[in-house]
Design a protein around this motif. Structure first.
Motif, PDB file in Angstrom:
ATOM      1  N   ILE A   1       0.860  -1.182   0.000  1.00 40.59           N
ATOM      2  CA  ILE A   1       0.000   0.000   0.000  1.00 40.59           C
ATOM      3  C   ILE A   1       0.894   1.229   0.000  1.00 40.59           C
ATOM      4  CG2 ILE A   1      -1.772   1.276   1.249  1.00 40.59           C
ATOM      5  CD1 ILE A   1      -2.678  -1.433   2.410  1.00 40.59           C
ATOM      6  N   ASP A   2       0.715   2.076  -1.016  1.00 43.53           N
ATOM      7  CA  ASP A   2       1.546   3.269  -1.163  1.00 43.53           C
ATOM      8  C   ASP A   2       0.926   4.509  -0.536  1.00 43.53           C
ATOM      9  OD1 ASP A   2       3.437   1.801  -2.678  1.00 43.53           O
ATOM     10  OD2 ASP A   2       2.198   2.063  -4.462  1.00 43.53           O
ATOM     11  N   SER A   3      -0.406   4.616  -0.599  1.00 46.16           N
ATOM     12  CA  SER A   3      -1.074   5.785  -0.035  1.00 46.16           C
ATOM     13  C   SER A   3      -2.526   5.443   0.273  1.00 46.16           C
ATOM     14  CB  SER A   3      -1.013   6.970  -1.010  1.00 46.16           C
ATOM     15  OG  SER A   3      -1.704   6.669  -2.207  1.00 46.16           O
ATOM     16  N   VAL A   4      -3.118   6.279   1.102  1.00 44.59           N
ATOM     17  CA  VAL A   4      -4.526   6.132   1.474  1.00 44.59           C
ATOM     18  C   VAL A   4      -5.193   7.475   1.270  1.00 44.59           C
ATOM     19  CG1 VAL A   4      -6.135   5.672   3.359  1.00 44.59           C
ATOM     20  CG2 VAL A   4      -4.041   4.314   3.143  1.00 44.59           C
ATOM     21  N   ASN A   5      -6.331   7.461   0.596  1.00 37.05           N
ATOM     22  CA  ASN A   5      -7.098   8.680   0.376  1.00 37.05           C
ATOM     23  C   ASN A   5      -8.428   8.519   1.083  1.00 37.05           C
ATOM     24  OD1 ASN A   5      -8.414  10.947  -0.530  1.00 37.05           O
ATOM     25  ND2 ASN A   5      -7.764  10.704  -2.652  1.00 37.05           N
TER      26      ASN A   5
ATOM     27  N   ARG B   1      -4.370   2.846  -2.227  1.00 36.57           N
ATOM     28  CA  ARG B   1      -3.690   2.746  -3.521  1.00 36.57           C
ATOM     29  C   ARG B   1      -2.328   2.113  -3.276  1.00 36.57           C
ATOM     30  NH1 ARG B   1      -2.323   7.692  -7.650  1.00 36.57           N
ATOM     31  NH2 ARG B   1      -1.044   6.446  -9.017  1.00 36.57           N
ATOM     32  N   GLY B   2      -2.003   1.105  -4.077  1.00 38.34           N
ATOM     33  CA  GLY B   2      -0.727   0.430  -3.897  1.00 38.34           C
ATOM     34  C   GLY B   2      -0.181  -0.076  -5.212  1.00 38.34           C
ATOM     35  N   HIS B   3       0.650  -1.101  -5.113  1.00 38.56           N
ATOM     36  CA  HIS B   3       1.200  -1.714  -6.323  1.00 38.56           C
ATOM     37  C   HIS B   3       1.489  -3.187  -6.044  1.00 38.56           C
ATOM     38  CE1 HIS B   3       4.888  -0.610  -4.131  1.00 38.56           C
ATOM     39  NE2 HIS B   3       5.443  -1.640  -4.753  1.00 38.56           N
TER      40      HIS B   3
ATOM     41  N   GLN C   1       1.247  -7.339 -13.760  1.00 40.84           N
ATOM     42  CA  GLN C   1       2.696  -7.438 -13.675  1.00 40.84           C
ATOM     43  C   GLN C   1       3.197  -6.736 -12.412  1.00 40.84           C
ATOM     44  OE1 GLN C   1       4.542  -9.210 -15.958  1.00 40.84           O
ATOM     45  NE2 GLN C   1       2.483  -9.767 -16.634  1.00 40.84           N
ATOM     46  N   GLU C   2       4.362  -7.143 -11.958  1.00 41.71           N
ATOM     47  CA  GLU C   2       4.989  -6.471 -10.833  1.00 41.71           C
ATOM     48  C   GLU C   2       5.023  -4.973 -11.105  1.00 41.71           C
ATOM     49  OE1 GLU C   2       9.356  -6.308  -8.640  1.00 41.71           O
ATOM     50  OE2 GLU C   2       8.864  -7.992  -9.933  1.00 41.71           O
ATOM     51  N   GLY C   3       4.597  -4.181 -10.146  1.00 42.52           N
ATOM     52  CA  GLY C   3       4.578  -2.730 -10.297  1.00 42.52           C
ATOM     53  C   GLY C   3       3.232  -2.167 -10.734  1.00 42.52           C
ATOM     54  N   ASP C   4       2.325  -3.009 -11.261  1.00 39.70           N
ATOM     55  CA  ASP C   4       0.997  -2.513 -11.635  1.00 39.70           C
ATOM     56  C   ASP C   4       0.314  -1.923 -10.407  1.00 39.70           C
ATOM     57  OD1 ASP C   4       1.290  -3.236 -14.271  1.00 39.70           O
ATOM     58  OD2 ASP C   4      -0.128  -4.910 -14.201  1.00 39.70           O
ATOM     59  N   GLN C   5      -0.533  -0.937 -10.634  1.00 40.81           N
ATOM     60  CA  GLN C   5      -1.174  -0.226  -9.538  1.00 40.81           C
ATOM     61  C   GLN C   5      -2.423  -0.952  -9.049  1.00 40.81           C
ATOM     62  OE1 GLN C   5      -1.445   4.008 -10.181  1.00 40.81           O
ATOM     63  NE2 GLN C   5       0.247   3.901 -11.632  1.00 40.81           N
ATOM     64  N   THR C   6      -2.639  -0.912  -7.741  1.00 42.09           N
ATOM     65  CA  THR C   6      -3.817  -1.528  -7.134  1.00 42.09           C
ATOM     66  C   THR C   6      -4.655  -0.447  -6.468  1.00 42.09           C
ATOM     67  OG1 THR C   6      -2.732  -1.951  -5.004  1.00 42.09           O
ATOM     68  CG2 THR C   6      -2.562  -3.682  -6.696  1.00 42.09           C
ATOM     69  N   PHE C   7      -5.968  -0.676  -6.459  1.00 45.32           N
ATOM     70  CA  PHE C   7      -6.910   0.251  -5.852  1.00 45.32           C
ATOM     71  C   PHE C   7      -7.929  -0.575  -5.087  1.00 45.32           C
ATOM     72  CE2 PHE C   7      -5.367   1.800  -9.879  1.00 45.32           C
ATOM     73  CZ  PHE C   7      -4.869   3.047  -9.553  1.00 45.32           C
TER      74      PHE C   7
ATOM     75  N   ALA D   1     -15.386  -3.446  -0.532  1.00 47.76           N
ATOM     76  CA  ALA D   1     -14.005  -3.941  -0.393  1.00 47.76           C
ATOM     77  C   ALA D   1     -13.458  -4.445  -1.724  1.00 47.76           C
ATOM     78  CB  ALA D   1     -13.928  -5.036   0.668  1.00 47.76           C
ATOM     79  N   PHE D   2     -13.774  -3.732  -2.793  1.00 43.63           N
ATOM     80  CA  PHE D   2     -13.402  -4.153  -4.145  1.00 43.63           C
ATOM     81  C   PHE D   2     -11.947  -3.789  -4.432  1.00 43.63           C
ATOM     82  CE2 PHE D   2     -13.404  -3.712  -8.813  1.00 43.63           C
ATOM     83  CZ  PHE D   2     -13.881  -4.962  -9.149  1.00 43.63           C
ATOM     84  N   LEU D   3     -11.187  -4.765  -4.885  1.00 45.73           N
ATOM     85  CA  LEU D   3      -9.780  -4.592  -5.250  1.00 45.73           C
ATOM     86  C   LEU D   3      -9.643  -4.780  -6.748  1.00 45.73           C
ATOM     87  CD1 LEU D   3      -6.666  -4.477  -4.600  1.00 45.73           C
ATOM     88  CD2 LEU D   3      -6.801  -6.971  -4.401  1.00 45.73           C
ATOM     89  N   PHE D   4      -9.005  -3.815  -7.414  1.00 48.22           N
ATOM     90  CA  PHE D   4      -8.724  -4.000  -8.831  1.00 48.22           C
ATOM     91  C   PHE D   4      -7.336  -3.478  -9.163  1.00 48.22           C
ATOM     92  CE2 PHE D   4     -10.719   0.147  -8.753  1.00 48.22           C
ATOM     93  CZ  PHE D   4     -10.111   0.875  -9.761  1.00 48.22           C
ATOM     94  N   ILE D   5      -6.853  -3.920 -10.310  1.00 50.18           N
ATOM     95  CA  ILE D   5      -5.472  -3.648 -10.721  1.00 50.18           C
ATOM     96  C   ILE D   5      -5.487  -3.039 -12.116  1.00 50.18           C
ATOM     97  CG2 ILE D   5      -3.232  -4.713 -11.217  1.00 50.18           C
ATOM     98  CD1 ILE D   5      -4.150  -6.956  -9.221  1.00 50.18           C
ATOM     99  N   GLN D   6      -4.683  -2.004 -12.310  1.00 56.71           N
ATOM    100  CA  GLN D   6      -4.546  -1.337 -13.593  1.00 56.71           C
ATOM    101  C   GLN D   6      -3.081  -0.952 -13.801  1.00 56.71           C
ATOM    102  OE1 GLN D   6      -6.751  -0.382 -16.163  1.00 56.71           O
ATOM    103  NE2 GLN D   6      -8.148  -1.803 -15.163  1.00 56.71           N
ATOM    104  N   THR D   7      -2.735  -0.676 -15.044  1.00 55.38           N
ATOM    105  CA  THR D   7      -1.367  -0.260 -15.346  1.00 55.38           C
ATOM    106  C   THR D   7      -1.127   1.211 -15.009  1.00 55.38           C
ATOM    107  OG1 THR D   7      -1.983   0.171 -17.639  1.00 55.38           O
ATOM    108  CG2 THR D   7      -1.067  -1.997 -17.143  1.00 55.38           C
TER     109      THR D   7
END
Length: 174
Positions: free
Chosen positions: A27-31, A57-59, A68-74, A96-102
């Motif tokens: 987890i990189d940040s929390v909004n 928000r993380g990766h 892929q490693e480094g993709d962003q998570t929300f 509690a929905f988790l999704f991943i994007q580039t």
């Protein structure tokens, strides 16, 4: 522990239930404010995917079938909302929905037009190992009413549609 160290640690601990990916995400940040993750203008209004509170928000720390490693998570409690004439209608809740994007850009909806309604598909995951999951919404062309579409198959009802990447790419405008 000083305040900065405590805040750093607090932003790294998820407030959502553990999942199979928990150990693979940093987890990189929390909004704490509302975040718009998807947006699509329709002929009658606007469709949104909005966080309903805390968004983490993380990766990805390692590659997987979801990215892929480094993709962003929300991750957040999200709502699919239709806004028409300054009135919001919640179409679907994704707790509690988790999704991943580039990237962190707003997600687009795929659009398919029919005689009486426009259909919009939101695909929060950019890839998976089994097909891509989409959430499907329709907007009545005559009245402007929006509603989620349910998928019925083998006696089961789902709020999402699982479709192949091939179909998704073929539906994109050229």
């Amino acid at each position: 522990m000083d305040t900065n160290a405590r805040n750093y640690h607090e932003t790294r601990v998820s407030s959502f239930p553990e999942s199979a990916l928990t150990a693979s995400i940093a987890i990189d940040s929390v909004n704490e404010d509302q975040v718009f993750r998807a947006e699509q203008q329709t002929g009658q209004g606007t469709l949104f995917m909005i966080s309903k509170g805390r968004e983490e928000r993380g990766h990805l720390l390692v590659s997987s079938t979801l990215g892929q490693e480094g993709d962003q998570t929300f991750q957040s409690d999200y709502a699919e909302v239709y806004r028409q004439d300054n009135h919001d209608k919640v179409l679907l809740e994704l707790p509690a929905f988790l999704f991943i994007q580039t990237t962190d850009e707003k997600l687009p909806f795929q659009h398919v037009s029919f005689t009486n309604a426009d259909v919009y598909i939101l695909t929060p995951q950019h890839k998976t190992g089994y097909g891509v999951e989409g959430y499907v919404f329709a907007v009545d062309k005559h009245h402007g009413d929006a509603f989620p579409l349910e998928m019925h198959r083998h006696g089961k009802t789902d709020q999402s549609l699982l479709y192949s990447l091939f179909v998704r790419l073929a539906a994109q405008p050229t």
